[in-house]
Each structure stands twice: as structure tokens, then as C-alpha cells.
Motif scaffolding. Structure first.
Motif, PDB file in Angstrom:
ATOM      1  N   GLN A   1      -7.619   2.618   5.775  1.00 52.08           N
ATOM      2  CA  GLN A   1      -6.252   2.125   5.583  1.00 52.08           C
ATOM      3  C   GLN A   1      -5.401   3.177   4.882  1.00 52.08           C
ATOM      4  O   GLN A   1      -4.255   3.409   5.261  1.00 52.08           O
ATOM      5  CB  GLN A   1      -6.253   0.839   4.747  1.00 52.08           C
ATOM      6  N   LEU A   2      -5.970   3.803   3.875  1.00 49.45           N
ATOM      7  CA  LEU A   2      -5.248   4.813   3.111  1.00 49.45           C
ATOM      8  C   LEU A   2      -4.838   5.980   4.007  1.00 49.45           C
ATOM      9  O   LEU A   2      -3.665   6.368   4.015  1.00 49.45           O
ATOM     10  CB  LEU A   2      -6.142   5.290   1.960  1.00 49.45           C
TER      11      LEU A   2
ATOM     12  N   LEU B   1       0.838  -1.195   0.000  1.00 51.44           N
ATOM     13  CA  LEU B   1       0.000   0.000   0.000  1.00 51.44           C
ATOM     14  C   LEU B   1       0.875   1.248   0.000  1.00 51.44           C
ATOM     15  O   LEU B   1       0.626   2.199  -0.741  1.00 51.44           O
ATOM     16  CB  LEU B   1      -0.949   0.011   1.202  1.00 51.44           C
ATOM     17  N   ARG B   2       1.901   1.230   0.801  1.00 54.42           N
ATOM     18  CA  ARG B   2       2.839   2.351   0.866  1.00 54.42           C
ATOM     19  C   ARG B   2       3.418   2.642  -0.518  1.00 54.42           C
ATOM     20  O   ARG B   2       3.463   3.786  -0.961  1.00 54.42           O
ATOM     21  CB  ARG B   2       3.941   1.968   1.847  1.00 54.42           C
TER      22      ARG B   2
ATOM     23  N   LYS C   1       1.377   7.623   8.601  1.00 51.74           N
ATOM     24  CA  LYS C   1       2.648   6.933   8.903  1.00 51.74           C
ATOM     25  C   LYS C   1       3.751   7.399   7.956  1.00 51.74           C
ATOM     26  O   LYS C   1       4.878   7.655   8.380  1.00 51.74           O
ATOM     27  CB  LYS C   1       2.485   5.419   8.748  1.00 51.74           C
ATOM     28  N   MET C   2       3.406   7.493   6.672  1.00 52.36           N
ATOM     29  CA  MET C   2       4.407   7.877   5.683  1.00 52.36           C
ATOM     30  C   MET C   2       4.896   9.309   5.904  1.00 52.36           C
ATOM     31  O   MET C   2       6.079   9.596   5.712  1.00 52.36           O
ATOM     32  CB  MET C   2       3.838   7.699   4.273  1.00 52.36           C
TER      33      MET C   2
ATOM     34  N   CYS D   1      -7.786  -0.872  -1.181  1.00 50.57           N
ATOM     35  CA  CYS D   1      -7.679  -0.578   0.245  1.00 50.57           C
ATOM     36  C   CYS D   1      -8.899   0.217   0.660  1.00 50.57           C
ATOM     37  O   CYS D   1      -9.572   0.813  -0.179  1.00 50.57           O
ATOM     38  CB  CYS D   1      -6.395   0.179   0.562  1.00 50.57           C
TER      39      CYS D   1
ATOM     40  N   ARG E   1      -4.558   6.081   7.306  1.00 50.82           N
ATOM     41  CA  ARG E   1      -3.571   5.646   8.311  1.00 50.82           C
ATOM     42  C   ARG E   1      -2.179   5.554   7.694  1.00 50.82           C
ATOM     43  O   ARG E   1      -1.195   5.985   8.295  1.00 50.82           O
ATOM     44  CB  ARG E   1      -3.966   4.280   8.897  1.00 50.82           C
ATOM     45  N   GLU E   2      -2.110   5.021   6.490  1.00 49.88           N
ATOM     46  CA  GLU E   2      -0.808   4.869   5.838  1.00 49.88           C
ATOM     47  C   GLU E   2      -0.223   6.235   5.466  1.00 49.88           C
ATOM     48  O   GLU E   2       0.988   6.445   5.600  1.00 49.88           O
ATOM     49  CB  GLU E   2      -0.919   3.970   4.607  1.00 49.88           C
TER      50      GLU E   2
END
Length: 184
Positions: A39-40, A3-4, A46-47, A35, A42-43
Motif C-alpha cells: 500500500q505504501l 495514508l497519503r 500515485k503521489m 499500512c 503504491r501510494e
């Protein structure tokens, strides 16, 4: 991890908000990666925390402010490193195939309906991918695009999605035909 990399690939040429990325995933990237919006988001967070993305705030009238994400130099390096490694082999994980695999006489009507529904979804996705491909090509032929187009990646991944959905439709027709012959 994928996903990242899908997000980095989606942002590599232009910045976008999380909302725009979610829409983009549904219309283009969905042919090879899915996704949920949760999820998108959250990622993306994080990124950004890891320095792969930068975000800027855009003030909006009558709407909440939005965050626009762009790939940083570290994000480009991470995407490049991902591009150098061998990807994991693709595997099929399809609940419909479990239903078909375990088919018994009493299940035929419900499995038949699942197959029809699956085929209709594939037809809808195929139509969307074909529209997106037409948008990419514009007035150019495939040959003209391949000679002059700037981004071959979306063109190639759309063709993969188109092929995948056409195969899903062909298989669904075969399965329905077999079931109608065996269980009229």
C-alpha cells in the motif's frame, strides 16, 4: 486519503526511501496509522504522479538503485489543507472484540488465548513506543523538550500510542481476570 497525509507528514522534514518509510511506519507512525508495504509503495507512486512528491535515484553498489522521496510545494499545500479540515471521528474496529462479544462456554480457552496474544502484542508495541520517546527526549526532561523541541508532533502522537497500548493491556488484564473468575 489518510495514508497519503501520513506519508506527507512523515516526509515533511526529511526525504526518505520507500524502504525507510516502511521501517519508520513500523516504529513510529504505527501508533496511529498502519499500512502494508505494498500500500505504501503504491501510494508513493500515485503521489509522485500527482506532483505531491518528487523522487530522485540514488545509485548503490551491490544493491539495486533506490528512490528517495521528498515533499514538493504542492505536497506541502495538500498537507496544510488537510491540517485545516476537521478529521473524521475515530472508531474501534477490533476482531478480538468480536470474539469476546460472541463468547460462549466452548470458546473460552481460544478467546482467552487471543486476549493473551493481544496483550503481548500491546506490551511489545508499548516498549517500542517508550524507546522511541526516550530517543526523542534524549537527555532532556519532558518539560525541557516541550520548551525547546522542534517537532512536537511525534512527541504527542507517541504519547497517544503509549496511552492506547497501556489501556489495551489494562483491558486485557481485566478480561482475563473476569474469565478466570467465571470459567476457572
Amino acid at each position: 486519503m489518510a495514508l497519503r497525509n501520513a506519508l506527507l507528514a512523515a516526509l515533511v522534514d526529511r526525504e526518505a526511501s520507500g524502504y525507510d518509510l516502511a521501517k519508520q511506519f513500523r516504529s513510529s507512525v504505527a501508533n496511529f496509522w498502519t499500512c502494508t508495504p505494498q500500500q505504501l509503495y503504491r501510494e508513493l507512486e500515485k503521489m509522485e504522479a500527482e506532483g505531491l512528491l518528487a523522487a530522485r535515484i540514488v545509485k548503490q553498489d551491490k544493491r539495486p538503485d533506490k528512490r528517495i522521496f521528498s515533499v514538493t510545494a504542492a505536497g506541502r499545500e495538500a498537507l496544510h489543507a488537510f491540517s485545516l479540515r476537521r478529521p473524521k471521528p475515530t472508531t474501534v474496529r477490533d476482531e478480538l472484540l468480536i470474539q469476546v462479544e460472541s463468547l460462549s462456554h466452548g470458546d473460552v480457552p481460544s478467546v482467552r488465548e487471543s486476549i493473551r496474544s493481544h496483550m503481548a502484542d500491546s506490551q511489545d508495541r508499548l516498549a517500542g513506543y517508550e524507546r522511541r520517546l526516550a530517543d526523542i527526549l534524549g537527555s532532556r526532561t519532558d518539560a525541557e523538550f516541550l520548551a525547546t523541541g522542534t517537532r512536537l508532533g511525534p512527541y504527542l502522537t507517541l504519547h497517544r500510542g503509549i496511552t492506547f497500548e497501556r489501556e489495551n493491556i489494562a483491558w486485557a488484564r481485566l478480561a482475563l481476570d473476569v474469565l478466570s473468575r467465571r470459567f476457572p
